[in-house]
Design a protein around this motif. Structure first.
Motif, mmCIF file in Angstrom:
data_model
loop_
_atom_site.group_PDB
_atom_site.id
_atom_site.type_symbol
_atom_site.label_atom_id
_atom_site.label_comp_id
_atom_site.label_asym_id
_atom_site.label_seq_id
_atom_site.Cartn_x
_atom_site.Cartn_y
_atom_site.Cartn_z
ATOM 1 N N THR A 217 0.830 -1.208 0.000
ATOM 2 C CA THR A 217 0.000 0.000 0.000
ATOM 3 C C THR A 217 0.860 1.251 0.000
ATOM 4 O OG1 THR A 217 -1.752 -1.156 1.223
ATOM 5 C CG2 THR A 217 -1.810 1.259 1.238
ATOM 6 N N PHE A 218 1.921 1.240 0.818
ATOM 7 C CA PHE A 218 2.797 2.410 0.922
ATOM 8 C C PHE A 218 3.483 2.713 -0.413
ATOM 9 C CE2 PHE A 218 6.936 4.380 1.819
ATOM 10 C CZ PHE A 218 6.533 5.496 2.541
ATOM 11 N N VAL A 219 4.085 1.703 -1.034
ATOM 12 C CA VAL A 219 4.827 1.959 -2.281
ATOM 13 C C VAL A 219 3.876 2.248 -3.439
ATOM 14 C CG1 VAL A 219 6.907 0.722 -1.628
ATOM 15 C CG2 VAL A 219 5.052 -0.534 -2.705
ATOM 16 N N LEU A 220 2.681 1.631 -3.434
ATOM 17 C CA LEU A 220 1.693 1.942 -4.466
ATOM 18 C C LEU A 220 1.270 3.409 -4.365
ATOM 19 C CD1 LEU A 220 -0.300 1.211 -6.703
ATOM 20 C CD2 LEU A 220 -1.866 0.362 -4.956
ATOM 21 N N PHE B 138 14.451 13.219 -11.735
ATOM 22 C CA PHE B 138 14.313 12.589 -10.418
ATOM 23 C C PHE B 138 12.978 11.874 -10.308
ATOM 24 C CE2 PHE B 138 12.542 12.830 -6.123
ATOM 25 C CZ PHE B 138 13.510 12.128 -5.404
ATOM 26 N N ALA B 139 11.916 12.513 -10.797
ATOM 27 C CA ALA B 139 10.581 11.918 -10.727
ATOM 28 C C ALA B 139 10.526 10.612 -11.529
ATOM 29 C CB ALA B 139 9.538 12.898 -11.251
ATOM 30 N N ASP B 140 11.162 10.591 -12.707
ATOM 31 C CA ASP B 140 11.171 9.380 -13.534
ATOM 32 C C ASP B 140 11.882 8.226 -12.825
ATOM 33 O OD1 ASP B 140 9.824 10.734 -15.489
ATOM 34 O OD2 ASP B 140 11.562 11.065 -16.780
ATOM 35 N N ILE B 141 13.028 8.532 -12.223
ATOM 36 C CA ILE B 141 13.792 7.496 -11.517
ATOM 37 C C ILE B 141 13.022 7.008 -10.297
ATOM 38 C CG2 ILE B 141 15.895 7.033 -10.195
ATOM 39 C CD1 ILE B 141 17.328 9.049 -12.022
ATOM 40 N N ALA B 142 12.493 7.952 -9.512
ATOM 41 C CA ALA B 142 11.740 7.584 -8.300
ATOM 42 C C ALA B 142 10.494 6.784 -8.655
ATOM 43 C CB ALA B 142 11.356 8.846 -7.532
ATOM 44 N N LEU B 143 9.855 7.147 -9.769
ATOM 45 C CA LEU B 143 8.656 6.440 -10.214
ATOM 46 C C LEU B 143 8.994 5.003 -10.605
ATOM 47 C CD1 LEU B 143 5.637 6.998 -10.684
ATOM 48 C CD2 LEU B 143 6.193 7.582 -13.042
ATOM 49 N N SER B 144 10.084 4.828 -11.316
ATOM 50 C CA SER B 144 10.509 3.486 -11.741
ATOM 51 C C SER B 144 10.857 2.613 -10.538
ATOM 52 C CB SER B 144 11.717 3.587 -12.679
ATOM 53 O OG SER B 144 11.403 4.342 -13.833
ATOM 54 N N THR C 58 8.766 -0.765 -9.317
ATOM 55 C CA THR C 58 9.480 -2.030 -9.116
ATOM 56 C C THR C 58 9.215 -2.581 -7.722
ATOM 57 O OG1 THR C 58 11.237 -1.309 -10.620
ATOM 58 C CG2 THR C 58 11.737 -3.158 -9.154
ATOM 59 N N LEU C 59 9.309 -1.720 -6.706
ATOM 60 C CA LEU C 59 9.048 -2.148 -5.328
ATOM 61 C C LEU C 59 7.609 -2.639 -5.161
ATOM 62 C CD1 LEU C 59 10.870 0.594 -3.210
ATOM 63 C CD2 LEU C 59 11.421 -1.839 -3.302
ATOM 64 N N ALA C 60 6.665 -1.943 -5.801
ATOM 65 C CA ALA C 60 5.258 -2.330 -5.686
ATOM 66 C C ALA C 60 5.027 -3.722 -6.271
ATOM 67 C CB ALA C 60 4.376 -1.296 -6.385
ATOM 68 N N ILE C 61 5.618 -3.990 -7.430
ATOM 69 C CA ILE C 61 5.455 -5.301 -8.061
ATOM 70 C C ILE C 61 6.089 -6.393 -7.196
ATOM 71 C CG2 ILE C 61 6.115 -6.719 -10.046
ATOM 72 C CD1 ILE C 61 5.856 -4.190 -11.779
ATOM 73 N N VAL C 62 7.286 -6.122 -6.650
ATOM 74 C CA VAL C 62 7.954 -7.097 -5.785
ATOM 75 C C VAL C 62 7.124 -7.369 -4.532
ATOM 76 C CG1 VAL C 62 9.967 -7.500 -4.316
ATOM 77 C CG2 VAL C 62 10.280 -6.584 -6.620
ATOM 78 N N ILE D 237 0.193 -11.059 -13.128
ATOM 79 C CA ILE D 237 0.172 -10.654 -14.544
ATOM 80 C C ILE D 237 -0.617 -9.365 -14.723
ATOM 81 C CG2 ILE D 237 -0.639 -11.308 -16.856
ATOM 82 C CD1 ILE D 237 -0.160 -14.239 -16.015
ATOM 83 N N PHE D 238 -1.792 -9.290 -14.086
ATOM 84 C CA PHE D 238 -2.630 -8.088 -14.214
ATOM 85 C C PHE D 238 -1.954 -6.878 -13.580
ATOM 86 C CE2 PHE D 238 -5.813 -11.630 -13.896
ATOM 87 C CZ PHE D 238 -6.162 -11.625 -15.240
ATOM 88 N N VAL D 239 -1.300 -7.110 -12.450
ATOM 89 C CA VAL D 239 -0.625 -6.018 -11.744
ATOM 90 C C VAL D 239 0.515 -5.459 -12.585
ATOM 91 C CG1 VAL D 239 0.767 -5.436 -9.710
ATOM 92 C CG2 VAL D 239 -1.254 -6.894 -9.462
ATOM 93 N N VAL D 240 1.318 -6.334 -13.175
ATOM 94 C CA VAL D 240 2.441 -5.893 -14.004
ATOM 95 C C VAL D 240 1.928 -5.104 -15.202
ATOM 96 C CG1 VAL D 240 4.311 -6.664 -15.517
ATOM 97 C CG2 VAL D 240 3.988 -7.751 -13.289
ATOM 98 N N PHE D 241 0.875 -5.615 -15.854
ATOM 99 C CA PHE D 241 0.333 -4.920 -17.024
ATOM 100 C C PHE D 241 -0.189 -3.534 -16.650
ATOM 101 C CE2 PHE D 241 -3.105 -3.590 -19.815
ATOM 102 C CZ PHE D 241 -2.520 -3.731 -21.076
ATOM 103 N N ALA D 242 -0.912 -3.442 -15.526
ATOM 104 C CA ALA D 242 -1.472 -2.152 -15.099
ATOM 105 C C ALA D 242 -0.365 -1.129 -14.834
ATOM 106 C CB ALA D 242 -2.328 -2.338 -13.851
ATOM 107 N N PHE D 243 0.710 -1.569 -14.178
ATOM 108 C CA PHE D 243 1.813 -0.653 -13.904
ATOM 109 C C PHE D 243 2.533 -0.241 -15.190
ATOM 110 C CE2 PHE D 243 1.899 -2.102 -9.340
ATOM 111 C CZ PHE D 243 1.719 -0.830 -8.807
ATOM 112 N N LEU D 244 2.727 -1.189 -16.113
ATOM 113 C CA LEU D 244 3.384 -0.861 -17.376
ATOM 114 C C LEU D 244 2.538 0.136 -18.177
ATOM 115 C CD1 LEU D 244 4.799 -4.313 -18.562
ATOM 116 C CD2 LEU D 244 6.064 -2.369 -17.641
ATOM 117 N N ARG D 245 1.241 -0.067 -18.161
ATOM 118 C CA ARG D 245 0.346 0.863 -18.856
ATOM 119 C C ARG D 245 0.415 2.256 -18.224
ATOM 120 N NH1 ARG D 245 -2.054 2.369 -23.564
ATOM 121 N NH2 ARG D 245 -3.977 3.542 -23.139
ATOM 122 N N TYR D 246 0.457 2.287 -16.895
ATOM 123 C CA TYR D 246 0.557 3.573 -16.205
ATOM 124 C C TYR D 246 1.876 4.268 -16.549
ATOM 125 C CZ TYR D 246 1.106 7.001 -12.504
ATOM 126 O OH TYR D 246 1.334 8.163 -11.813
#
Length: 295
Positions: free
Chosen positions: A170-173, A206-212, A216-220, A244-253
């Motif tokens: 929840t925190f990392v999301l 910075f925002a791009d790096i922090a977002l990535s 990654t942390l959210a998926i893990v 699978i759904f979680v990874v796709f949603a994050f990639l789309r975002y």
């Protein structure tokens, strides 16, 4: 009434659906008693959030009037006067406190932990509104903690234990959502040439790096959550495939944010993007299948 709904930012109440997280992941959706408690928590938290939104808009009237989108807010545009906004704010506080007492009597249980969470959320956001939203990094962490408090509120009112992985997820999301919003503000600032103090400690790189990193942390965290023994025992080992759904949603975002430079808030992207909406529905359906057809 439309202007008052905009003042309360009812469309932002979707964030408070996080109070249902403990109920959903516990597999107890069919329990009417727990469901009614979660609905009560949702209403109480939504009203508390609206109080914070009104305070924030009241405090930022002059800054909002200079913003291309925020100038349309009821207080900034003058559609609702300051005195009426204060009246609405006081009324909501009274209603919210009354609802906590009503919940205490109806559910016949001690809700001091739940009430403490609501009070903590309110005090923390007061500090955010008047000071901490201008402190880089701390500002997005406070937003993320707010989502964690929503989950804890749902857990305390229902008596459902929340796993550590669920709290961390929840925190990392929430960090993803907060950083995405900051990035959008930075892009808008580059276009309009107008900035604000809250963005002084950020830039797009910075925002791009922090977002990535946050994605990654959210998926893990979600992966570890689905692999945890208690979750697999509660549902089925097939719950792992919902990753699978979680990874796709994050990639789309990330695609919407980094490739197409969508500068709107993450909440608006979720409201408007059909791919993300369909993915979320499939994810929910997959979990419901695990609950109702475990065998």
């Amino acid at each position: 009434m439309k202007k008052y709904f905009k003042l309360l930012r009812v469309e932002q109440w979707v964030k408070n659906l996080f109070v249902f997280v403990p109920l959903f992941f516990s597999g107890s959706i069919k329990n009417i008693d727990l469901l009614s408690k979660s609905i009560f928590a949702f209403i109480i938290f939504s009203l508390a959030a609206s109080v914070v939104y009104i305070l924030n808009d009241y405090n930022d009237i002059e800054e909002d009037r200079k913003h291309p989108e925020k100038r349309r807010r009821p207080l900034a545009s003058g559609v609702i006067s300051k005195s009426k906004a204060v009246g609405v704010l006081i009324s909501i506080i009274i209603i919210d406190i009354a609802l906590v007492f009503i919940a205490h009597m109806c559910f016949n249980q001690n809700l001091w932990k739940f009430a403490t969470i609501i009070a903590t959320y309110f005090v923390m956001n007061l500090a955010y509104t008047f000071k901490l939203k201008h402190v880089p990094i701390i500002d997005i962490c406070i937003i993320a903690i707010g989502f964690v408090l929503r989950v804890l509120a749902g857990g305390y009112i229902t008596g459902i234990n929340i796993s550590q992985w669920a709290i961390l997820l929840t925190f990392v999301l929430a960090l993803v959502l907060a950083i995405g919003k900051r990035r959008g503000e930075l892009i808008n600032a580059q276009v309009s040439g107008k900035t604000r103090k809250a963005l002084d400690g950020y830039n797009v790189q910075f925002a791009d790096i922090a977002l990535s990193i946050s994605v990654t942390l959210a998926i893990v965290c979600y992966l570890m959550f689905t692999l945890s023994p208690e979750v697999q025992a509660r549902f089925h080992e097939r719950v792992f495939y919902t990753v699978i759904f979680v990874v796709f949603a994050f990639l789309r975002y990330l695609q919407q944010t980094l490739v197409y430079n969508r500068t709107e808030s993450p909440t608006k992207i979720v409201y408007r993007d059909r791919y993300i909406q369909i993915t979320l529905l499939l994810w929910v359906a997959a979990f419901l299948i695990q609950i109702y057809f475990k065998k």
